[in-house]
Write a protein that holds these residues in place. Structure first.
Motif, short mmCIF file in Angstrom:
data_model
loop_
_atom_site.label_atom_id
_atom_site.label_comp_id
_atom_site.label_asym_id
_atom_site.label_seq_id
_atom_site.Cartn_x
_atom_site.Cartn_y
_atom_site.Cartn_z
N LEU A 235 5.16 11.96 0.73
CA LEU A 235 5.10 13.59 1.29
C LEU A 235 5.93 14.27 0.21
N PHE A 236 4.69 14.85 -0.84
CA PHE A 236 4.84 15.41 -1.82
C PHE A 236 4.78 17.37 -2.03
N ASP A 237 5.88 18.23 -2.44
CA ASP A 237 5.24 19.38 -2.36
C ASP A 237 3.60 19.98 -3.44
N ARG A 238 2.72 20.98 -2.77
CA ARG A 238 1.76 20.66 -3.98
C ARG A 238 1.78 21.96 -4.90
N LYS A 239 3.16 22.79 -4.12
CA LYS A 239 3.17 23.96 -5.47
C LYS A 239 4.09 23.78 -6.90
N LYS A 240 4.87 22.09 -6.30
CA LYS A 240 5.29 21.34 -7.51
C LYS A 240 4.58 20.38 -8.95
N TYR B 82 0.84 -1.27 -0.17
CA TYR B 82 0.07 0.14 -0.02
C TYR B 82 0.89 0.71 -0.20
N GLU B 83 0.43 2.17 -1.06
CA GLU B 83 1.17 3.21 -1.04
C GLU B 83 0.45 4.46 -0.82
N ILE B 84 0.51 5.96 -0.04
CA ILE B 84 0.07 6.96 0.09
C ILE B 84 1.07 7.97 -0.23
N ALA B 85 0.06 9.02 -1.09
CA ALA B 85 1.22 9.99 -1.37
C ALA B 85 0.29 11.25 -1.16
N MET B 86 0.45 12.01 -0.01
CA MET B 86 -0.62 13.67 0.91
C MET B 86 0.53 14.66 0.50
N PRO B 87 -0.54 16.06 0.22
CA PRO B 87 0.65 16.49 0.19
C PRO B 87 0.92 17.13 1.33
N ILE B 88 2.41 17.52 1.85
CA ILE B 88 3.65 17.88 2.58
C ILE B 88 3.28 19.56 3.32
N ASP B 89 1.44 20.30 2.55
CA ASP B 89 1.43 21.19 3.83
C ASP B 89 -0.21 20.70 4.10
N SER B 90 -0.45 19.54 3.75
CA SER B 90 -1.45 18.95 4.65
C SER B 90 -1.36 18.55 5.63
N LEU B 91 -0.27 17.92 6.28
CA LEU B 91 -0.21 18.02 7.00
C LEU B 91 0.52 18.74 8.20
N GLU B 92 0.81 19.89 7.79
CA GLU B 92 1.89 20.87 7.90
C GLU B 92 0.70 21.71 8.48
N ALA B 93 -0.55 21.45 7.80
CA ALA B 93 -1.56 23.15 8.64
C ALA B 93 -2.81 21.92 9.63
N PHE B 94 -2.89 20.18 9.73
CA PHE B 94 -3.58 19.62 10.31
C PHE B 94 -2.75 20.87 11.65
N ALA B 95 -1.01 20.43 11.71
CA ALA B 95 -0.51 20.37 13.13
C ALA B 95 -0.87 22.11 13.59
N ALA B 96 -1.27 22.48 12.52
CA ALA B 96 -1.46 23.79 13.28
C ALA B 96 -2.83 24.68 13.51
N GLY B 97 -3.22 23.53 13.00
CA GLY B 97 -4.78 23.16 13.45
C GLY B 97 -5.75 24.68 12.83
N HIS C 167 0.54 8.90 -13.06
CA HIS C 167 0.42 10.18 -12.35
C HIS C 167 0.68 9.55 -10.62
N PHE C 168 0.44 8.70 -9.98
CA PHE C 168 1.25 8.50 -8.75
C PHE C 168 2.42 8.67 -9.23
N ASP C 169 2.72 7.72 -9.22
CA ASP C 169 4.01 7.48 -9.47
C ASP C 169 5.46 8.49 -9.97
N GLY C 170 4.96 8.95 -10.37
CA GLY C 170 4.91 10.43 -10.72
C GLY C 170 5.15 11.10 -9.16
N LEU C 171 3.67 11.45 -8.26
CA LEU C 171 4.63 12.13 -7.23
C LEU C 171 5.08 11.04 -6.54
N VAL C 172 5.01 10.51 -6.00
CA VAL C 172 6.90 9.16 -5.86
C VAL C 172 7.50 9.60 -5.86
N ARG C 173 8.28 10.20 -7.39
CA ARG C 173 9.29 10.33 -7.89
C ARG C 173 9.23 11.55 -6.95
N GLU C 174 8.45 12.98 -6.58
CA GLU C 174 8.53 14.60 -6.46
C GLU C 174 8.68 14.33 -5.11
#
Length: 281
Positions: free
Chosen positions: A213-218, A164-179, A255-262
């Motif tokens: 974790l990928f950068d949504r700006k990229k 199982y592979e999960i890819a998610m934006p870094i800023d989603s975790l940062e926004a969660f941490a900051a509430g 598309h997903f594998d591109g997220l992993v590479r980036e």
């Protein structure tokens, strides 16, 4: 294709389609508004002549096949509308951690690699407090039922054959941490507990579960789950757009594998990044 060969192929395919649908010459004649003798001649003649367009179209409609297939122009016997429906369909999505469609698709894909971009945090990694905050009581299902669903999905991740592979934006975790934003109002203590849970599970379940974790700006991605080579489902809110055609699934896989590479963080380093997130009170 030679005209005589095309005529022979039309007869063979027309005969096969009639047999498959259990339609006799008389029934086909009625359906196409042709004389029975005309149908008999088309099925038996070897002079290289092809039926007129009207008969070919009516026969294809009556037999539930593509006119192009009858004429040897394609090897796909489904009609265009049927092919489109088979390739992509829309299914209702319950606002829940694990609705029936998603559960069924996961079960069908056991043994295959599953790739997932979540809409928020991965549901199977959420704590009970976060599930209650996010879902509450919805669509007749209580938050306790949502928690039961989450535990079931976590058990899926813990199975020995899981890939199982999960890819998610870094800023989603940062926004969660900051509430911030979507997570405004979730107490800091519960956010800390959730991040610790994600850190621990992503570490314990590695390498069966790999969280990137990928950068949504990229790069950008809509929420999507790819069930091996079988199908892919894009989440659009109330519905899933579900794709089963091989080429479509391959494109979404690329598309997903591109997220992993980036990804800025490989899966083995994700727990350390999560541990370092600051949670303000």
């Amino acid at each position: 294709m030679d005209k005589r060969d095309r005529s022979r192929l039309f007869r063979e395919r027309l005969t096969a389609a009639m047999a498959s649908r259990g339609i006799s010459k008389s029934a086909l004649a009625r359906a196409t508004q042709a004389d029975r003798s005309t149908v008999s001649l088309i099925l038996s003649s070897d002079d290289g002549r092809l039926p007129n367009a009207q008969f070919a179209a009516e026969a294809a409609f009556a037999l539930g096949v593509s006119c192009d297939w009858l004429l040897g122009l394609t090897d796909r016997r489904e009609r265009g509308a049927d092919m489109l429906e088979a390739a992509m369909r829309i299914e209702e999505a319950a606002r829940a951690p694990s609705d029936e469609s998603m559960y069924r698709w996961h079960e069908e894909a056991r043994g295959y690699k599953i790739r997932h971009v979540p809409a928020t945090l991965p549901d199977m990694l959420k704590s009970e407090d976060v599930l209650r905050f996010e879902y509450g009581d919805f669509l007749g299902r209580t938050s306790d039922q949502a928690i039961a669903d989450m535990r079931q999905r976590l058990a899926y991740l813990q199975a020995p054959d899981t890939d199982y592979e999960i890819a998610m934006p870094i800023d989603s975790l940062e926004a969660f941490a900051a509430g911030e934003g979507y997570w405004r109002g979730l107490p800091a203590a519960e956010r800390r507990a959730q991040l610790e849970r994600m850190r621990r599970l992503s570490e314990e379940l590695y390498p069966s579960l790999r969280l990137y974790l990928f950068d949504r700006k990229k790069v950008f991605s809509a929420p999507v789950t790819i069930f091996g080579p079988l199908q892919a489902a894009v989440y659009v809110g109330r519905f899933y757009m579900a794709f089963r055609e091989r080429r479509q699934v391959q494109e979404l896989t690329r598309h997903f594998d591109g997220l992993v590479r980036e990804a800025d963080f490989e899966a083995k380093h994700t727990p350390r990044f999560i541990e370092g997130l600051a949670v303000p009170d």
